[in-house]
Design a protein around this motif. Structure first.
Motif, PDB file in Angstrom:
ATOM      1  N   ASP A   1     -77.392 -86.681 -19.728  1.00 25.51           N
ATOM      2  CA  ASP A   1     -77.718 -85.353 -20.154  1.00 25.51           C
ATOM      3  C   ASP A   1     -76.817 -84.426 -20.083  1.00 25.51           C
ATOM      4  OD1 ASP A   1     -80.582 -85.835 -19.433  1.00 25.51           O
ATOM      5  OD2 ASP A   1     -80.487 -85.277 -16.970  1.00 25.51           O
ATOM      6  N   ASP A   2     -75.911 -84.378 -19.734  1.00 25.73           N
ATOM      7  CA  ASP A   2     -74.947 -82.771 -20.323  1.00 25.73           C
ATOM      8  C   ASP A   2     -74.229 -83.246 -21.460  1.00 25.73           C
ATOM      9  OD1 ASP A   2     -75.167 -82.497 -17.418  1.00 25.73           O
ATOM     10  OD2 ASP A   2     -73.064 -82.889 -17.171  1.00 25.73           O
TER      11      ASP A   2
ATOM     12  N   VAL B   1     -68.069 -79.787 -21.605  1.00 23.25           N
ATOM     13  CA  VAL B   1     -69.539 -79.576 -20.941  1.00 23.25           C
ATOM     14  C   VAL B   1     -69.680 -77.956 -20.880  1.00 23.25           C
ATOM     15  CG1 VAL B   1     -71.188 -80.641 -19.713  1.00 23.25           C
ATOM     16  CG2 VAL B   1     -70.054 -82.138 -21.236  1.00 23.25           C
TER      17      VAL B   1
ATOM     18  N   ARG C   1     -72.874 -74.551 -18.376  1.00 21.06           N
ATOM     19  CA  ARG C   1     -73.660 -74.609 -16.813  1.00 21.06           C
ATOM     20  C   ARG C   1     -71.964 -75.889 -16.009  1.00 21.06           C
ATOM     21  NH1 ARG C   1     -75.344 -79.467 -16.517  1.00 21.06           N
ATOM     22  NH2 ARG C   1     -76.465 -80.380 -17.710  1.00 21.06           N
TER      23      ARG C   1
ATOM     24  N   ALA D   1     -75.902 -78.584 -28.344  1.00 23.71           N
ATOM     25  CA  ALA D   1     -75.977 -76.223 -28.461  1.00 23.71           C
ATOM     26  C   ALA D   1     -74.715 -77.224 -29.874  1.00 23.71           C
ATOM     27  CB  ALA D   1     -74.834 -76.807 -27.308  1.00 23.71           C
TER      28      ALA D   1
ATOM     29  N   GLU E   1     -77.043 -81.987 -23.796  1.00 27.94           N
ATOM     30  CA  GLU E   1     -76.679 -80.667 -24.007  1.00 27.94           C
ATOM     31  C   GLU E   1     -76.177 -79.965 -25.404  1.00 27.94           C
ATOM     32  OE1 GLU E   1     -78.128 -77.983 -20.609  1.00 27.94           O
ATOM     33  OE2 GLU E   1     -79.259 -79.442 -19.665  1.00 27.94           O
ATOM     34  N   ALA E   2     -74.333 -81.282 -24.604  1.00 28.87           N
ATOM     35  CA  ALA E   2     -74.058 -80.568 -25.738  1.00 28.87           C
ATOM     36  C   ALA E   2     -74.242 -80.293 -26.521  1.00 28.87           C
ATOM     37  CB  ALA E   2     -72.038 -80.984 -24.814  1.00 28.87           C
TER      38      ALA E   2
ATOM     39  N   THR F   1     -72.821 -76.268 -22.864  1.00 33.32           N
ATOM     40  CA  THR F   1     -74.246 -76.238 -22.108  1.00 33.32           C
ATOM     41  C   THR F   1     -74.139 -74.266 -21.485  1.00 33.32           C
ATOM     42  OG1 THR F   1     -73.403 -77.051 -20.344  1.00 33.32           O
ATOM     43  CG2 THR F   1     -73.439 -78.654 -21.460  1.00 33.32           C
TER      44      THR F   1
END
Length: 285
Positions: A173-174, A265, A271, A181, A177-178, A269
């Motif tokens: 998931d990370d 990350v 976070r 972006a 998301e990266a 992201t």
């Protein structure tokens, strides 16, 4: 260049775990995209998305599928003896189609002499992309945290020649998301190489302890010798290149080549990266 409906991007591998996550995240952001997949019937149905069939090695189909596209998210092909050739074929087709930038999913520590054999394929893919003159962004993922539970045998033991080495396991998931972006503003990341890792480097014994805690059973780590590792996996009937890949995943850990935490990350992201314990808990939930 910011991706818009007039300059769509292509996401490959959308029928798989990572590509599918990226496609969904982009759809949520309202980004126009085209999914290039081997099996269109398995592609996610998303708003603002079209789907075209193509395999990496099918040069003409890839050229057609990438026509009019500025940016491509290139998930690495399925592991095979011919994967590097497939990658090169796809990259050459992207050039012919007029693509401007590739965002390629590579591997942490990609190098011509990497201990992990498949990391060498990633290095040579990166080098081929560089020779084309295309703009590029390389996302060098560490070992997927999501796959750590699968390392455990039926007897509750993780076996492999990983020694006391460490790996910075990263959540899929990370990574997704990266990647999303980067794909939302590809120009801002042209020429960048990002090491995508979790928030900590863990030994296999420590990873086993995490699994024990979350799964409510005893999971231990047994450090095999290289000879034991080949012998214990020989019964699967896998070809030599695949046995080498399986075993060298562990020997790369032992060599310290998967150790080291990056801030990529959180920077991409906004976070913190997800620790292994949270990935395992989410999978059980």
């Amino acid at each position: 260049m910011t991706t818009t409906p007039e300059t769509p991007l292509v996401v490959t591998g959308a029928t798989g775990r990572l590509g599918g996550r990226v496609a969904r995240l982009l759809a949520e952001r309202g980004v126009s995209q085209r999914l290039l997949v081997r099996s269109p019937d398995r592609a996610p149905a998303l708003p603002g998305v079209t789907t075209v069939p193509a395999e990496y090695a099918d040069h003409d189909a890839v050229v057609r599928g990438l026509a009019g596209v500025a940016t491509v998210f290139m998930v690495s092909a399925a592991e095979s003896a011919d994967r590097l050739a497939e990658h090169k074929s796809f990259v050459d087709a992207a050039v012919e189609a007029g693509v401007r930038q590739l965002v390629y999913v590579s591997f942490f520590g990609a190098a011509p002499d990497a201990t992990f054999t498949l990391a060498r394929d990633h290095f040579h893919t990166e080098e081929h992309i560089r020779t084309t003159g295309l703009a590029y962004t390389f996302l060098r993922d560490n070992i997927y945290a999501d796959f750590v539970p699968a390392l455990v045998g039926e007897d509750g033991v993780v076996r492999g020649p990983g020694g006391q080495g460490r790996a910075a396991f990263v959540a899929q998931d990370d990574i997704a998301e990266a990647a999303a972006a980067v794909l939302a503003r590809p120009d801002a990341h042209a020429g960048a190489v990002y090491d995508l890792t979790g928030p900590e480097s863990l030994s296999l014994a420590e990873a086993a302890a995490v699994l024990s805690e979350v799964q409510g059973r005893t999971v231990t780590y047994h450090p095999e010798t290289v000879e034991e590792a080949y012998a214990s996996r020989a019964s699967y009937g896998a070809p030599p290149w695949q046995l080498d890949a399986w075993v060298s995943t562990y020997t790369a850990i032992a060599a310290g080549e998967l150790d080291g935490v990056s801030d990529a990350v959180p920077r991409l992201t906004g976070r913190p990266a997800t620790p292994l314990v949270d990935v395992v808990r989410a999978a059980r939930g």
